[in-house]
Design a protein around this motif. Sequence first.
Motif, mmCIF file in Angstrom:
data_model
loop_
_atom_site.group_PDB
_atom_site.id
_atom_site.type_symbol
_atom_site.label_atom_id
_atom_site.label_comp_id
_atom_site.label_asym_id
_atom_site.label_seq_id
_atom_site.Cartn_x
_atom_site.Cartn_y
_atom_site.Cartn_z
ATOM 1 N N LEU A 216 12.220 -54.977 52.525
ATOM 2 C CA LEU A 216 12.532 -53.697 52.721
ATOM 3 C C LEU A 216 12.124 -53.457 54.250
ATOM 4 N N PRO A 217 10.845 -53.697 54.569
ATOM 5 C CA PRO A 217 10.748 -53.399 56.077
ATOM 6 C C PRO A 217 11.439 -54.352 57.054
ATOM 7 N N GLU A 218 11.892 -55.245 56.631
ATOM 8 C CA GLU A 218 12.757 -56.181 57.364
ATOM 9 C C GLU A 218 14.381 -55.702 57.767
ATOM 10 N N GLY A 219 14.683 -54.836 56.949
ATOM 11 C CA GLY A 219 16.135 -54.449 56.730
ATOM 12 C C GLY A 219 16.663 -52.976 56.818
ATOM 13 N N LEU A 220 17.838 -52.823 57.322
ATOM 14 C CA LEU A 220 18.663 -51.503 57.056
ATOM 15 C C LEU A 220 18.973 -51.056 55.816
ATOM 16 N N VAL A 221 19.161 -49.694 55.350
ATOM 17 C CA VAL A 221 19.417 -49.664 54.186
ATOM 18 C C VAL A 221 20.366 -48.489 54.029
ATOM 19 N N ASP A 222 21.031 -48.362 53.176
ATOM 20 C CA ASP A 222 22.113 -47.361 53.123
ATOM 21 C C ASP A 222 22.008 -46.847 51.612
ATOM 22 N N ILE A 223 21.905 -45.350 51.686
ATOM 23 C CA ILE A 223 21.462 -44.457 50.540
ATOM 24 C C ILE A 223 22.593 -43.343 50.765
ATOM 25 N N SER A 224 23.179 -42.869 49.370
ATOM 26 C CA SER A 224 24.034 -41.873 49.753
ATOM 27 C C SER A 224 23.480 -40.639 50.346
ATOM 28 N N TRP A 225 24.304 -39.958 51.140
ATOM 29 C CA TRP A 225 23.439 -38.629 52.004
ATOM 30 C C TRP A 225 23.136 -37.693 50.931
ATOM 31 N N PRO A 226 23.792 -37.420 49.858
ATOM 32 C CA PRO A 226 23.241 -36.412 48.934
ATOM 33 C C PRO A 226 21.824 -36.554 48.496
ATOM 34 N N MET A 227 21.723 -38.077 47.892
ATOM 35 C CA MET A 227 20.519 -38.583 47.519
ATOM 36 C C MET A 227 19.335 -38.416 48.683
ATOM 37 N N VAL A 228 19.621 -38.682 49.896
ATOM 38 C CA VAL A 228 18.532 -38.530 50.852
ATOM 39 C C VAL A 228 18.082 -37.246 50.820
ATOM 40 N N MET A 229 19.065 -36.193 51.106
ATOM 41 C CA MET A 229 19.011 -34.852 51.485
ATOM 42 C C MET A 229 18.019 -34.267 50.415
ATOM 43 N N SER B 68 11.649 -48.926 55.368
ATOM 44 C CA SER B 68 12.789 -49.763 55.795
ATOM 45 C C SER B 68 12.817 -49.870 57.204
ATOM 46 N N SER B 69 13.799 -50.527 57.789
ATOM 47 C CA SER B 69 14.109 -50.650 59.335
ATOM 48 C C SER B 69 14.724 -49.178 59.736
ATOM 49 N N GLY B 70 15.603 -48.585 59.116
ATOM 50 C CA GLY B 70 16.420 -47.600 59.068
ATOM 51 C C GLY B 70 17.491 -47.207 58.218
ATOM 52 N N LEU B 71 18.071 -46.008 58.254
ATOM 53 C CA LEU B 71 19.122 -45.665 57.411
ATOM 54 C C LEU B 71 20.541 -45.610 58.048
ATOM 55 N N ARG C 228 23.864 -57.527 56.799
ATOM 56 C CA ARG C 228 23.606 -56.320 57.524
ATOM 57 C C ARG C 228 22.688 -55.294 57.454
ATOM 58 N N GLU C 229 22.764 -55.153 55.958
ATOM 59 C CA GLU C 229 21.768 -54.238 55.233
ATOM 60 C C GLU C 229 21.291 -54.887 53.971
ATOM 61 N N VAL C 230 20.039 -54.719 53.436
ATOM 62 C CA VAL C 230 19.279 -55.068 52.630
ATOM 63 C C VAL C 230 19.355 -54.222 51.254
ATOM 64 N N VAL D 229 13.901 -56.722 47.960
ATOM 65 C CA VAL D 229 14.144 -55.148 48.090
ATOM 66 C C VAL D 229 14.131 -54.481 46.831
ATOM 67 N N ILE D 230 14.695 -55.225 45.628
ATOM 68 C CA ILE D 230 15.038 -54.514 44.534
ATOM 69 C C ILE D 230 13.816 -54.346 44.008
ATOM 70 N N SER D 231 12.647 -55.209 44.096
ATOM 71 C CA SER D 231 11.333 -55.191 43.436
ATOM 72 C C SER D 231 10.723 -54.020 44.080
ATOM 73 N N GLU D 232 10.649 -53.998 45.405
ATOM 74 C CA GLU D 232 9.990 -52.896 46.201
ATOM 75 C C GLU D 232 10.566 -51.569 45.919
ATOM 76 N N VAL D 233 11.839 -51.653 45.856
ATOM 77 C CA VAL D 233 12.520 -50.001 45.705
ATOM 78 C C VAL D 233 12.293 -49.460 44.109
#
Length: 258
Positions: free
Chosen positions: A152-165, A178-181, A198-200, A248-252
């Motif tokens: 997770l710290p090595e890569g970028l992540v994509d999460i739906s914006w309503p979930m993050v908000m 992570s390295s960023g959203l 490109r994302e993890v 990443v799956i294990s960490e998340v």
Amino acid sequence: MKIDIKEMDEYLVKLLRTVGDNLVVDSAKDKSVDTKSSRIDLVTNFDKSTEKWLVGEIKKKYPDSTIVSEEGYGDVVNDMSGLVFFVDPIDGTMNFVKRRDDFASMIGVYLDGKPFLGAIIDVVKSEIYHGGPDYGIFRNEEEVTSPKNQSLPEGLVDISWPMVMADKFNSQAVVKKSSGLRIYGSAGIIFEHLIFGREVLYMSYLAPWDLAAGRVLCESLGLEVATIDDSPVNMLKSQVVIVGTKKVISEVLRTVKK
């Protein structure tokens, strides 16, 4: 049921190549736009016409199959026996309407409940990602190799914006580790990024047609697909899904359960 994998894969590529050519032209046209579940859940006349055409073509080629589709032109499917197609005519309709970029069309194929073949076209780039666990994964004609098993710290992540908000499932903690959203608004485009490393991580609430093709491609390349509570993935219902590298799956899963 015996199926010629190469023939079916070539057929899916042919279908999506036609869809892609048409949607590039359609994206510049005036559109009839309606909302479904909310103001950010859009459907256009081109979603409907594209799906109707795809379902018709698949039924002609594979008449004994059943089809799960977003706009209702497919079948009522209650089990995963036999040959099941999942059709998402325009994935990222908001992008199609507002930006004319970062949208895809996707077809996933399952045989007796198991991932068989998947195909996704990045319409604007005119690239098709296709294949399956017993065939290999390709970008157009070039075979794709498995991405690096990053943490997770090595890569970028994509999460739906309503979930993050709303910080659902501790999603903000996942982002901080992570390295960023990054947020793209199209599952098909994100699956493309995942298979190339490109994302993890991708975490979102996905309908069956959102997930089907990408699951085939990702799992074939050693990535994992899991539900938020680590229960078995049900391809006939919408659910919160995590897709990413094994690390990443294990960490998340540890993070979202806290």
